[in-house]
Motif scaffolding. Structure first.
Motif: not given
Length: 301
Positions: A43-45, A61-67, A95-101, A107-112
């Motif tokens: 929710r905060v995110f 916008v791009v949300v980047t995630w660490d491996v 919640q990492f998995e939920t946020t990605q979902a 339709g927000i781009e995410q990159l790992t």
């Protein structure tokens, strides 16, 4: 009007949102949605992401995630890298998995991008944006490692207690007396406990800054190690003893800004295309209350 790119350090935002709202609470007291999913950090995110898009009039916008740490080149080459960090709590990982979902649904781009870290993705995309003269790039993260990316069209948004600070290249120069690309040299001497980087034993901020201000880089510092200024000679023995640690620390702290496979990515694939109806439908489905950015409305009419 020029475009504006927003780069989000995903875990930095999610973890801060999670710990700020979970502090002192057992897991069974954390809020869940109708599907039983924990959502305090999610929710905060999402709320913060939408406010950032609105406040800075972002078009991309791009949300980047660490491996996983073990998958990074830095960890594979140096086992001590980030070895002191504790494992993340399971409610946060859920919640990492939920946020990605949720982001996928919006339709927000995410990159790992293994074996690279989120900082490297941010570095590569911010440099490309600057080179293409697309407009401003804002990096949202409290990670000071990213200071080395600051330039005239790239700024970092730092979360503070009362308000955010847009930290720009002129702020950095005023604070440290060197240009942002020299931040990695300062860190090479100082080390970083959170990343388990050794730096040079016995060299602190009051020593590291004058050394880099005078010599510009650790390479030039060591090239003149036998001829240090009189005021800096007291550090000579420590610097010689810490030579290998300094070089290793710099190599690990240096953000990679030329990831080959991201050089050909279409930057317009990060364009925000989020209809208001879809936004409220998806956030409601996940039990998240957030406000749609007004700045997106004119472009979608």
């Amino acid at each position: 009007m020029k475009d504006t790119l927003l780069l989000i350090d995903g875990f930095n935002l999610l973890s801060r949102g999670y710990f700020a709202t979970a502090y002192g609470k057992p897991e069974d007291e954390l809020p869940r949605n109708e599907q039983g999913l924990l959502i305090n950090g999610v929710r905060v995110f999402i709320q913060k992401l939408m406010r950032l898009i609105a406040d800075y009039e972002c078009t991309h916008v791009v949300v980047t995630w660490d491996v996983k740490r073990e998958e990074t080149t830095r960890r594979q080459e140096h086992a001590f890298y980030k070895a002191s960090r504790e494992e993340l709590p399971s409610p946060l990982l859920e919640q990492f998995e939920t946020t990605q979902a949720v982001l996928t649904a919006l339709g927000i781009e995410q990159l790992t991008h293994p074996p690279f870290e989120a900082d490297d993705i941010i570095g590569t995309l911010s440099y490309r944006w600057t080179e293409d003269a697309r407009g401003m790039c804002f990096v949202y993260s409290n990670d000071k490692d990213l200071y080395q990316l600051l330039n005239e069209t790239s700024a970092q948004i730092l979360a503070q207690k009362k308000q955010e600070l847009v930290y720009r290249v002129e702020h950095f120069v005023e604070e440290f007396g060197v240009t942002p690309e020299r931040w990695v040299d300062i860190k090479a001497l100082l080390g970083d406990k959170s990343d388990n980087l050794p730096g040079c034993h016995g060299i602190g901020p009051k020593s590291a800054l004058p050394l880099i201000q005078r010599y510009g880089s650790v390479e030039e510092l060591y090239a003149q190690i036998d001829e240090l200024d009189d005021t800096l000679k007291k550090h000579q023995k420590k610097l010689i003893a810490g030579y290998e640690d300094v070089l290793v620390t710099k190599s690990l702290a240096q953000i990679q800004c030329r990831i080959p496979t991201l050089q050909e990515v279409d930057m317009d694939s990060f364009l925000i295309d989020l209809p208001e109806e879809l936004f409220y439908e998806m956030t409601a489905a996940y039990g998240i209350k957030a406000v749609y950015p007004d700045t997106l409305r004119p472009r979608l009419v």
